[in-house]
Design an enzyme around this catalytic site. Structure first.
Site, PDB file in Angstrom:
ATOM      1  N   HIS A 134       0.894  -0.924   0.220  1.00  0.00           N
ATOM      2  CA  HIS A 134      -0.413  -0.169   0.192  1.00  0.00           C
ATOM      3  C   HIS A 134       0.855   1.516   0.145  1.00  0.00           C
ATOM      4  O   HIS A 134       0.676   2.223  -0.470  1.00  0.00           O
ATOM      5  CB  HIS A 134      -1.187   0.345   1.075  1.00  0.00           C
ATOM      6  N   GLU A 135       2.190   0.832   0.719  1.00  0.00           N
ATOM      7  CA  GLU A 135       2.598   2.434   0.607  1.00  0.00           C
ATOM      8  C   GLU A 135       3.847   2.621   0.146  1.00  0.00           C
ATOM      9  O   GLU A 135       3.520   3.580  -0.844  1.00  0.00           O
ATOM     10  CB  GLU A 135       3.678   1.771   2.034  1.00  0.00           C
TER      11      GLU A 135
HETATM   12 ZN   LIG Z   1      -2.855   4.784   2.571  1.00  0.00          ZN
END
Ligand SMILES: [Zn+2]
Length: 269
Positions: A134-135
């Site tokens: 996600h990052e």
């Molecule tokens: Zn996020």
């Protein structure tokens, strides 16, 4: 007068500084990705410095190995998705701070993970891959540069400059300060949806169970202590996050179930 001027700047920015994200969303882009990456290098060093001085960076070899192994597989997939990112100076640092449930990424793939996210969530490798995927997705989709633009353009950002400057003692100005601020401001919900979709795909292709995306956010919502974890305040929940992720799982299974070893990227440090 100052307010009016800021308003004018934001409007101007909206006219001249727009780009389009991978899913076709309009993005505010006051800084080019290249300048965002340059500014982030300085911001990254400054943000980590106080922890470095106290010996709180990468001080747990077992955790470091674990996080590096996962991140290296994710970065290999990120480079497949956006080949020019092979030139990025990718980095992840683990901050020894058991009270903080958080992780962030700056432009150019400069990331940090707080140990509290691992210990408080009792995160599995599959779940950690979802957080890190996600990052990485935020950086890949230029959300970090977009967020810096928001920090520079908005009166919230201008006001926060003072606050952050005082509180954190950051020796940063201009774009580098915007980069440090950007990781402390909430992302937009549409950017969150994009990062969820790209992140689960990176993780599945790297060999991590897509189901973990759902359990991760459930754990995040249920983590104890005072108030919600920092991660949730900077990564607000888009509408129907869990439902949307559940819908993506079947599409991701073929990637996850692929046979054979997964490629890895060699991180420095
Ligand atoms: Zn996020």
């Amino acid at each position: 007068m100052k307010r009016l001027y800021l308003h004018f700047l934001v409007c101007l920015a909206l006219i001249v500084g727009c780009a389009t994200s991978p899913t076709g969303r309009r993005q505010l882009m006051l800084v080019s990705e290249e300048s965002a990456i340059n500014a982030s290098k300085q911001a990254y060093v400054e943000m980590l410095k106080p922890y470095e001085e106290k010996g709180q960076i990468d001080n747990n070899p077992a955790l470091k190995d674990r996080v590096y192994r996962i991140t290296e597989r994710l970065i290999a997939q990120a480079i497949k998705m956006r080949p020019e990112t092979k030139n990025w100076d990718w980095s992840i640092k683990i901050i020894d701070d058991p009270k903080t449930v958080n992780a962030w990424a700056m432009a150019g793939g400069k990331m940090a993970l707080y140990s509290g996210l691992v210990t408080q969530l009792k995160a599995t490798d599959d779940e950690l891959a979802q957080v890190l995927g996600h990052e990485i997705a935020h950086a890949l989709a230029k959300h970090s540069a977009e967020q810096m633009s928001v920090a520079m353009a908005s009166s919230v950002g201008v006001a926060a400059v003072g606050v952050v400057g005082d509180r954190k003692g950051l020796a940063l100005t201009g774009a580098a300060l915007a980069s440090a601020l950007a990781v402390q401001m909430p992302m937009s919900r549409s950017a969150e949806s994009e990062a969820d979709r790209i992140g689960i795909e990176l993780a599945a292709k790297a060999g991590y169970d897509p189901q973990a995306a759902i359990t991760l956010w459930q754990k995040m919502a249920n983590v104890g202590g005072k108030g919600p974890p920092e991660f949730l305040s900077t990564h607000p929940s888009p509408e129907n996050r869990e439902k949307k992720l559940a819908e993506l799982v079947p599409q991701m299974m073929p990637y996850y179930e692929q046979k054979g070893p997964r490629p890895t990227y060699q991180l420095k440090g």
